[in-house]
Structures are given as structure tokens and as C-alpha cells.
Design a protein around this motif. Structure first.
Motif, mmCIF file in Angstrom:
data_model
loop_
_atom_site.group_PDB
_atom_site.id
_atom_site.type_symbol
_atom_site.label_atom_id
_atom_site.label_comp_id
_atom_site.label_asym_id
_atom_site.label_seq_id
_atom_site.Cartn_x
_atom_site.Cartn_y
_atom_site.Cartn_z
ATOM 1 N N SER A 173 0.820 -1.219 0.000
ATOM 2 C CA SER A 173 0.000 0.000 0.000
ATOM 3 C C SER A 173 0.852 1.266 0.000
ATOM 4 O O SER A 173 0.325 2.374 -0.083
ATOM 5 C CB SER A 173 -0.937 0.013 1.213
ATOM 6 O OG SER A 173 -0.232 -0.236 2.396
ATOM 7 N N ALA A 174 2.186 1.104 0.050
ATOM 8 C CA ALA A 174 3.054 2.285 0.110
ATOM 9 C C ALA A 174 2.962 3.100 -1.179
ATOM 10 O O ALA A 174 3.017 4.331 -1.152
ATOM 11 C CB ALA A 174 4.495 1.874 0.384
ATOM 12 N N GLY A 175 2.817 2.405 -2.318
ATOM 13 C CA GLY A 175 2.720 3.108 -3.596
ATOM 14 C C GLY A 175 1.480 3.983 -3.647
ATOM 15 O O GLY A 175 1.541 5.162 -4.036
ATOM 16 N N LEU A 176 0.356 3.405 -3.252
ATOM 17 C CA LEU A 176 -0.901 4.155 -3.246
ATOM 18 C C LEU A 176 -0.797 5.343 -2.284
ATOM 19 O O LEU A 176 -1.265 6.438 -2.580
ATOM 20 C CB LEU A 176 -2.032 3.216 -2.805
ATOM 21 C CG LEU A 176 -3.462 3.734 -2.975
ATOM 22 C CD1 LEU A 176 -3.755 4.054 -4.430
ATOM 23 C CD2 LEU A 176 -4.459 2.704 -2.451
ATOM 24 N N LEU A 177 -0.134 5.085 -1.155
ATOM 25 C CA LEU A 177 0.057 6.126 -0.141
ATOM 26 C C LEU A 177 0.884 7.281 -0.706
ATOM 27 O O LEU A 177 0.508 8.455 -0.602
ATOM 28 C CB LEU A 177 0.793 5.479 1.045
ATOM 29 C CG LEU A 177 0.639 6.025 2.432
ATOM 30 C CD1 LEU A 177 -0.813 5.968 2.870
ATOM 31 C CD2 LEU A 177 1.496 5.193 3.396
ATOM 32 N N SER A 179 1.508 8.061 -3.752
ATOM 33 C CA SER A 179 1.029 8.691 -4.990
ATOM 34 C C SER A 179 0.018 9.794 -4.723
ATOM 35 O O SER A 179 -0.390 10.496 -5.646
ATOM 36 C CB SER A 179 0.400 7.632 -5.901
ATOM 37 O OG SER A 179 -0.818 7.171 -5.332
ATOM 38 N N LEU B 48 5.479 8.418 -11.612
ATOM 39 C CA LEU B 48 5.111 8.663 -10.209
ATOM 40 C C LEU B 48 6.258 9.254 -9.388
ATOM 41 O O LEU B 48 6.056 9.705 -8.267
ATOM 42 C CB LEU B 48 4.674 7.346 -9.552
ATOM 43 C CG LEU B 48 3.292 6.826 -9.940
ATOM 44 C CD1 LEU B 48 3.146 5.366 -9.549
ATOM 45 C CD2 LEU B 48 2.205 7.652 -9.255
ATOM 46 N N PHE B 50 8.656 7.412 -8.295
ATOM 47 C CA PHE B 50 9.107 6.374 -7.368
ATOM 48 C C PHE B 50 10.521 5.911 -7.725
ATOM 49 O O PHE B 50 11.254 5.435 -6.862
ATOM 50 C CB PHE B 50 8.166 5.164 -7.381
ATOM 51 C CG PHE B 50 6.804 5.432 -6.796
ATOM 52 C CD1 PHE B 50 6.525 6.631 -6.153
ATOM 53 C CD2 PHE B 50 5.793 4.479 -6.886
ATOM 54 C CE1 PHE B 50 5.266 6.879 -5.617
ATOM 55 C CE2 PHE B 50 4.539 4.715 -6.345
ATOM 56 C CZ PHE B 50 4.270 5.925 -5.723
ATOM 57 N N ARG B 73 2.765 14.405 -8.505
ATOM 58 C CA ARG B 73 1.778 13.473 -7.927
ATOM 59 C C ARG B 73 0.440 14.159 -7.647
ATOM 60 O O ARG B 73 -0.596 13.499 -7.612
ATOM 61 C CB ARG B 73 2.329 12.852 -6.640
ATOM 62 C CG ARG B 73 3.418 11.833 -6.906
ATOM 63 C CD ARG B 73 4.071 11.395 -5.626
ATOM 64 N NE ARG B 73 5.369 10.782 -5.896
ATOM 65 C CZ ARG B 73 6.326 10.623 -4.984
ATOM 66 N NH1 ARG B 73 6.130 11.050 -3.749
ATOM 67 N NH2 ARG B 73 7.471 10.055 -5.298
ATOM 68 N N TYR B 78 -3.333 7.079 -9.162
ATOM 69 C CA TYR B 78 -2.624 5.838 -9.456
ATOM 70 C C TYR B 78 -3.407 4.664 -8.882
ATOM 71 O O TYR B 78 -3.846 4.703 -7.725
ATOM 72 C CB TYR B 78 -1.225 5.934 -8.832
ATOM 73 C CG TYR B 78 -0.457 4.641 -8.731
ATOM 74 C CD1 TYR B 78 -0.127 3.901 -9.865
ATOM 75 C CD2 TYR B 78 -0.012 4.175 -7.490
ATOM 76 C CE1 TYR B 78 0.610 2.734 -9.766
ATOM 77 C CE2 TYR B 78 0.724 3.012 -7.379
ATOM 78 C CZ TYR B 78 1.028 2.298 -8.522
ATOM 79 O OH TYR B 78 1.753 1.135 -8.424
ATOM 80 N N ASN B 84 -4.065 -2.427 -1.929
ATOM 81 C CA ASN B 84 -4.040 -2.871 -0.526
ATOM 82 C C ASN B 84 -4.434 -1.709 0.369
ATOM 83 O O ASN B 84 -3.790 -0.672 0.369
ATOM 84 C CB ASN B 84 -2.647 -3.387 -0.170
ATOM 85 C CG ASN B 84 -2.381 -4.721 -0.842
ATOM 86 O OD1 ASN B 84 -3.147 -5.655 -0.696
ATOM 87 N ND2 ASN B 84 -1.332 -4.786 -1.638
ATOM 88 N N PHE B 98 -7.480 8.385 2.176
ATOM 89 C CA PHE B 98 -6.621 8.660 1.015
ATOM 90 C C PHE B 98 -6.981 9.998 0.358
ATOM 91 O O PHE B 98 -6.110 10.696 -0.151
ATOM 92 C CB PHE B 98 -6.692 7.500 0.007
ATOM 93 C CG PHE B 98 -5.853 6.326 0.416
ATOM 94 C CD1 PHE B 98 -4.490 6.321 0.197
ATOM 95 C CD2 PHE B 98 -6.416 5.237 1.049
ATOM 96 C CE1 PHE B 98 -3.692 5.253 0.585
ATOM 97 C CE2 PHE B 98 -5.641 4.165 1.446
ATOM 98 C CZ PHE B 98 -4.267 4.165 1.220
ATOM 99 N N LEU B 101 -5.295 12.575 2.275
ATOM 100 C CA LEU B 101 -3.873 12.585 1.907
ATOM 101 C C LEU B 101 -3.654 13.402 0.648
ATOM 102 O O LEU B 101 -2.647 14.084 0.499
ATOM 103 C CB LEU B 101 -3.393 11.151 1.630
ATOM 104 C CG LEU B 101 -2.785 10.334 2.755
ATOM 105 C CD1 LEU B 101 -2.282 9.014 2.196
ATOM 106 C CD2 LEU B 101 -1.638 11.050 3.414
ATOM 107 N N LYS B 148 -9.710 12.063 -6.142
ATOM 108 C CA LYS B 148 -8.549 12.949 -6.273
ATOM 109 C C LYS B 148 -8.756 13.965 -7.384
ATOM 110 O O LYS B 148 -8.094 15.002 -7.421
ATOM 111 C CB LYS B 148 -7.285 12.111 -6.521
ATOM 112 C CG LYS B 148 -6.021 12.911 -6.285
ATOM 113 C CD LYS B 148 -4.796 12.045 -6.287
ATOM 114 C CE LYS B 148 -3.558 12.914 -6.053
ATOM 115 N NZ LYS B 148 -2.337 12.165 -6.262
#
Lengths: 473, 241
Positions: A173-177, A179, B48, B50, B73, B78, B84, B98, B101, B148
């Protein structure tokens, strides 16, 4: 961007296991505070009982003397109120030091400062110390709030923070977090802050409640604030360490292992190493040496008892006996009392050396304590609870000064075997211990807060560096 | 809206991207097809922010994620292959978390609206996510993207493991987003879904964009043949030292 406090607090408090864990920490804190309060209550009751008994005994003696002088009573063979060797020579007066502000935090049984000494014309109060070891060197101790804050609270915080980011990486879930537009560093900081507040609030609230209940009416607010600041610095260090570890950890297992290793190193290993090093650099008082010195002085004085008596009366001709007492009075007054004074004079440098050793040991511990936040917090807690060796030295100096005045008040009557008067009872010296100088006391507290701030700053620097580049992968 | 310019990325001795050039225009759905290890996920991760490219650059609405990851971002949503979520929170609570966030705070009804639009049944909105199927979690992921209100959407194998009905609903949703001028880049193995929803399709093999085509007029069999030809043709080159 709005701060995430509300959402993160909900996420944290509703996570499985969190509420029971906080409840256990609360229960342990309450138990620790209860033990501290019990000790404090027992100690205060013991003091109150001793003081009341002492006051009643002296009041009885005074009444007896008044009756004797008025011819309303007959003097017996023992327990005379006008013969100083029977009335006051070995009557231990209970002397109590100024109360510590936060005694409730600690339930240590071997604190270096006894809270009650029975001191008479004869008593060598130093002999009554149960131990010469500095208990701050002992890493375990009884189960009290000091134990909870020092050893358990960091462990609970570790349970709650080891996975603030690592679990998201592990679960994907870190990616979703990441992003969503906030840095993982910002998310981790809020999560750590929420956990910090939870643990601090539980332990801090119990400590505040315990202090309010047990220390009512005392000026303990600055001490309480200092202790809360120390607790915050210690817990803050653990939060920063958790942040640094989570910045890199791929999964929660490796993060927990890393943090547990740091806990073992700083909470168990470092204090043990520091204790050993301090023992080498500033050894604890030499108890055996003290006992040997005591015996040597005593046997020397015993051999020279006639000489000691002669020397005493030669130095104080005004104290020569004015009457012939019985054999007991003769022994206690003309032999034992001069010998006691001679012993105290000879042993004083040895005792002072022991006190200095204890203070040096405490100073060395404080210097080394930045290596272990838990040890620094332990020292801070024990200090605020009245366990600092410096406090003991100050108290014993006051006791010595009082004993000198007490002896000065009764010695002329005792040594000359003159009878006591009602005025002797009415003008007895009172024990008024001086509170420790604020500069010295707060100097130690600030130094310990500094010892707690240093590892926090280092951990924050590490966490900032690590979290700045933390990514979700 | 989304563009990659000579994007290059190495992982040790392995080159994941070989000077990739790619553009996804506003309202366009671009499907990136390719076998495992082709570089599709690395491409998405570059957008992204990353992973940091070793050469070239990715741009999101003119912002380089390597230089301004948070800015890039902000313009992106995404949806990973596995959405998860926090199992002890409900779908609505996860969405609220989210969304916040991402800088948005919605009322309960609005959150429910996003979940419904993403295809999640109303009676599931307030149930703990730990009881959700993969498809239901994927729908919450879609709702997060909707909430979002981003101008670009990155999808990494979004329909993997979804049943045909859920996949169809997902395609419908992408078409609606496309109509709102959202740029969509979708990495997938699903040729049928790519053909169903995409305007353009790119085939990646070994970090290179081997072929790029308009989806209009293509049949599933034709696309499959071109995909197989492209991957088989690239395979010897990949195997060469």
C-alpha cells in the motif's frame, strides 16, 4: 495541504491490537504509581508516627520534671527526666529531610537519602545506611513509575512504531500512499507524532494524577514539568529512531528487529557498559575500607579510654562532674560520651570521603548518560524523587550541624552531671533542614535534560536524512 | 499531459528502459502492452517519481517527477495491481483517508457517491475492507482516483484478477474519465481490455517501445498477432549478449 492528525489518529487507534496495548500500558503505569504511592504513604506514616512518639516522649519528660521540681513525684532509678544521660543521651530524635517533590515516581527501597534518621547525642547516623551502593547504578529496581517510564514505555512505543511505513511497503500500500501527493516523510512524521502523543499521554497522565493525589499542596509543578519534559525527550528519541529505521526497512519484521536491537543496545547494553566504566573511573564508596577504619578508630579509642576522658575534661574544665553519679552514669557520661565525640571527629574524614565518592559516581553517571536515554531518564526520575547523592550529602550536613547544636545544648549538663531544667526542655534546638540550593539542583536537572536532548537531536538528524529520500519501493 | 522523453533506466547490469518516448494526450487512453519485465511498471514508476531515471525525463502536466515529485503526484491518480487498503477501516473510511492525503475532505454522502460511481454496492461502503474481494478493493482504488480529481491516471495491471463483469464496469469507468479529458496510461497484459478501452496501444519489449498503433479498427486477433510478432522478433535480440 491539511494536516492529517484526525485521520491518522483514527487509523492508529482503530488498528488491531492498539487499544489493548495502550490499556496494558495504562494498567502498568497505574500499578507503578500505586506502588510509589504506597511507599510514600508508608514512609510518611512512619515519619508521622516517629515524630509524634518523639514529641510525646519529650512532653512526658518535661511534665515529669515539672512534677519532680514541684515535689509531686518521686524520681526512680531509671527514666529520670532531670538526669541528662537517662533523659536525652540516647534518645534518637527523628530528623526528616525536606520532602522530595516527586517521591511518588520511585519506590526504590535503597535510596541513598533516608527519609528519617533517629539522631541522638551518641548516634553515629552514618552507620544506619543499608547500602553504600548508588541505586541509580542498579538498572532494575522495584516496579514503579520510574521503571515504567524508563524501560517499558520505550518498549511499548517500539511496538507501536516499528511498522509506520514498513508495513505499507510489505503489504503493497506504500505506492498508493505515496502517490497521493504527500511525502512519505510527512506521513511518517504524523504517524509517529500520533503514537508519541498516545504513549506520552498514558504515562504522563498517570504521573500527573499520581503527583496531584500524593503531593497535594507541595510546590511540585516545576519538577513535574521537568519530568514530563524528560519523558517527552526520551520517547521522542524512540520515535525518531523508528522514523529512521522505517525510512529504509523493506518489511515490518526487519524494522522490528532493527529497533529491538537498538533498544537492547541503549537500554541494556549501554547502561551496563556505562556502569562498569563509571565503576572504574569513579569507584563506589569503599564499604570495607569504611568498616576497617571504623574498627581501627574504635579499638584505638578503647585502648586509650582513660586518656580520652582526661583529654575531654582537660579541654572543657567547665564540664567537670559536679557530683558522683552511679556506675552507669559514670560510664556513660565520662567514658562513652567523650569516646563518641572522639570517634565522630576521627571518622568524619572517612565519611566525607565516602560521600564525595558517591557524588563523583553520580556525576560520572550523568556525564555518560547521553549514551542511554533510558539511563538518563532513570537518573532524572530518581533525582526528582529525592534519590540524588548530592541531596543526601546536603541532608547529612544539616544533620551533622543539628547534632552539633543538640550536643552543644545538652553537653554541659550531661558531662557535668548537672540536673536538667524545664528551660533545657523548652529551648531544645529544632531541626530545620535547608532545602537544596536551586542552582545546584536545577543544574543537575537541566544537565540530565540535556543528556536526553542530545540523543534526540542525533536521532532526529538521522531520521530527517533517511526519511527525506524514503520511497515506497 | 503525460510524456516520456528518451527515458532511460538501469538496475545494476539490467537496463529496464532504453530511451523510451511516449505521449498520452488529454482524454486519451493509452494501453501499454508487453510481457513481464518489458519495463511497463518502471515507466509508471518514473511518472510517479518512485524511481529516478538515469537519462531522459518523464513529464506530468509539464512537471518532472524526478525534480518535483509532489507537484507531479498532485496531478496524478494511481491504481496499482493490488489495491491494498487498511483492513480495519471500511471502504468509505479508506477513501476518506486517502482523499485527505491528496488534500481533499469530503462529506459522507460525497464519499458514498465516489464509491457508487466506482461500482461498489452501497451496502459494502461501511463494511471493513478486510472482508472485501479483490474486485471490491480495486473499486475502492478507483474511487480514490475519482476523489482525487486528477488530470492523469496511471494504472498498473488494473484488471488483473477481476471477473468479466467487474472488468467491463472498469472499462466503462475509464471511458467516462476519458470523456472528462483525463489522460490515462494503463500497463496491462490484457489484450482484449486494451482493445476495448484504449485509443492508442503501445507494445513494449525489453525496455523499448517496439510498436505503437491506433486502436480503432483493430481486431483482437489482429492485435494478438502483432503483439506476438513484436515480442518474438525482439526475443532473439534480448537473448543476444
Amino acid at each position: 495541504m491539511r494536516p492529517l492528525w484526525r485521520q491518522e489518529a483514527r487509523l492508529f487507534l482503530r488498528a488491531p491490537g492498539v487499544a489493548p496495548l495502550l490499556a496494558v500500558l495504562f494498567a502498568l503505569s497505574v500499578l507503578g504509581a500505586w506502588n510509589g504511592a504506597q511507599r510514600l504513604e508508608a514512609e510518611r506514616a512512619r515519619i508521622a508516627e516517629a515524630v509524634a512518639a518523639d514529641q510525646a516522649a519529650f512532653a512526658r519528660k518535661r511534665d515529669q520534671l515539672v512534677a519532680l521540681e514541684a515535689g509531686r513525684a518521686q524520681e526512680g532509678q531509671f527514666g529520670s527526666a532531670r538526669k541528662a544521660h537517662q533523659a536525652v543521651m540516647s534518645a534518637g530524635r527523628p530528623l526528616v529531610p525536606p520532602p522530595a517533590e516527586l517521591g511518588v515516581l520511585s519506590a526504590a527501597e535503597a535510596r541513598p537519602t533516608p527519609d528519617l534518621l533517629a539522631v541522638s547525642l551518641l548516634t553515629r547516623h552514618r552507620d544506619q545506611q543499608p547500602t553504600l551502593d548508588d541505586p541509580t547504578n542498579r538498572l532494575d529496581g522495584p516496579f514503579d513509575l520510574s521503571f515504567v517510564a524508563t524501560w517499558l514505555a520505550p518498549l511499548f512505543l517500539l511496538f507501536l512504531t516499528y511498522d509506520v511505513l514498513a508495513r505499507d511497503r510489505e503489504q503493497g500500500s506504500a505506492g498508493l500512499l505515496a502517490s497521493q501527493g504527500r511525502t512519505l516523510a510527512a506521513i511518517a512524521a504524523v504517524r509517529l507524532a500520533v503514537r508519541f502523543v498516545a504513549v506520552f499521554a498514558v504515562v504522563g497522565a498517570v504521573a500527573v494524577a499520581a503527583a496531584v493525589v500524593t503531593e497535594a499542596g507541595r510546590a511540585s509543578l516545576p519538577a513535574l514539568l521537568a519530568w514530563l519534559a524528560g519523558l517527552a525527550l526520551c520517547l521522542g528519541t524512540w520515535c525518531a529512531l523508528a522514523g529512521a529505521v522505517n525510512a529504509r526497512a523493506r518489511n515490518s519484521a526487519s524494522a522490528s528487529l532493527a529497533l529491538l536491537s537498538i533498544w537492547i543496545a541503549t537500554c541494556l547494553l549501554a547502561p551496563a557498559v556505562i556502569s562498569a566504566a563509571v565503576g572504574a573511573v569513579a569507584p563506589p564508596p569503599d564499604r570495607l575500607g569504611g568498616v576497617l577504619a571504623m574498627r581501627e578508630i574504635e579499638s584505638g579509642l578503647n585502648r586509650r579510654r582513660a586518656e580520652v576522658t582526661a583529654a575531654y575534661y582537660a579541654a572543657r574544665p567547665q564540664n567537670r562532674p559536679v557530683r558522683q553519679g552511679d556506675e552507669y552514669e559514670h560510664y556513660f557520661v565520662t567514658e562513652m560520651f567523650p569516646r563518641t565525640l572522639a570517634f565522630d571527629a576521627a571518622f568524619a574524614p572517612v565519611a566525607a570521603g565516602m560521600d564525595r565518592a558517591r557524588v563523583r559516581q553520580a556525576e560520572a553517571l550523568r556525564w555518560a548518560s547521553p549514551a542511554s536515554p533510558s539511563l538518563a531518564l532513570k537518573l532524572l526520575t530518581e533525582d526528582l524523587a529525592g534519590g540524588a547523592p548530592e541531596r543526601r550529602v546536603r541532608y547529612l550536613a544539616d544533620v551533622d550541624a543539628w547534632q552539633a547544636r543538640w550536643r552543644g545544648h545538652f553537653e554541659p549538663k550531661l558531662a557535668s552531671m548537672r540536673f536538667l531544667t524545664v528551660e533545657d526542655y523548652d529551648r531544645m534546638p529544632r531541626f530545620e533542614p535547608r532545602p537544596e540550593a536551586a542552582a545546584a539542583r536545577w543544574g543537575r536537572i537541566v544537565a540530565l535534560l540535556g543528556a536526553l536532548a542530545l540523543p534526540l537531536l542525533l536521532a532526529l538528524a538521522w531520521a530527517w536524512r533517511a526519511l527525506r529520500s524514503a520511497g515506497p519501493l | 499531459m503525460l510524456s516520456a522523453e528518451r527515458l532511460h533506466k538501469r538496475y545494476g547490469a539490467h537496463t529496464a528502459l532504453h530511451g523510451l518516448d511516449l505521449t498520452v494526450r488529454p482524454g486519451e487512453v493509452y494501453a501499454l502492452l508487453g510481457p513481464n519485465g518489458a519495463g511497463k511498471t518502471t515507466t509508471i514508476n518514473c511518472f510517479l517519481g518512485f524511481v529516478r531515471p538515469d537519462g531522459g525525463r518523464a513529464l506530468v502536466d509539464g512537471r518532472d517527477p524526478a525534480l518535483d515529485p509532489q507537484g507531479a503526484r498532485q496531478a496524478l491518480a494511481y491504481i496499482p495491481e493490488q489495491v491494498n487498503l487498511y483492513g480495519w477501516f471500511s471502504g468509505r473510511e479508506n477513501l476518506a483517508y486517502f482523499a485527505e492525503l491528496g488534500g481533499h475532505r469530503y462529506r459522507k454522502a460525497e464519499l458514498g457517491g465516489f464509491l457508487t460511481e466506482a461500482g461498489l454496492e452501497a451496502d459494502a461502503h461501511d463494511r471493513p475492507v478486510s472482508g472485501y474481494s479483490k474486485g471490491m478493493r480495486q473499486k475502492v482504488g478507483i474511487a480514490i482516483a475519482l476523489a482525487k480529481d486528477a488530470r492523469a491516471l496511471l494504472l498498473d495491471e488494473p484488471t488483473s484478477g477481476l471477473d468479466p463483469r467487474a472488468s467491463h464496469e472498469f472499462s466503462e469507468l475509464l471511458r467516462r474519465l476519458s470523456a472528462r479529458k483525463v489522460s490515462i496510461l494503463m500497463a496491462t497484459h490484457d489484450i482484449f481490455r486494451a482493445l476495448d478501452v484504449a485509443n492508442r496501444i503501445g507494445i513494449m519489449v525489453g525496455g523499448r517501445l517496439i510498436e505503437e498503433m491506433d486502436a480503432g479498427g483493430l481486431s483482437a486477433a489482429g492485435l494478438e498477432a502483432r503483439y506476438l510478432n513484436a515480442t518474438l522478433a525482439a526475443a532473439p535480440a534480448e537473448a543476444a549478449p
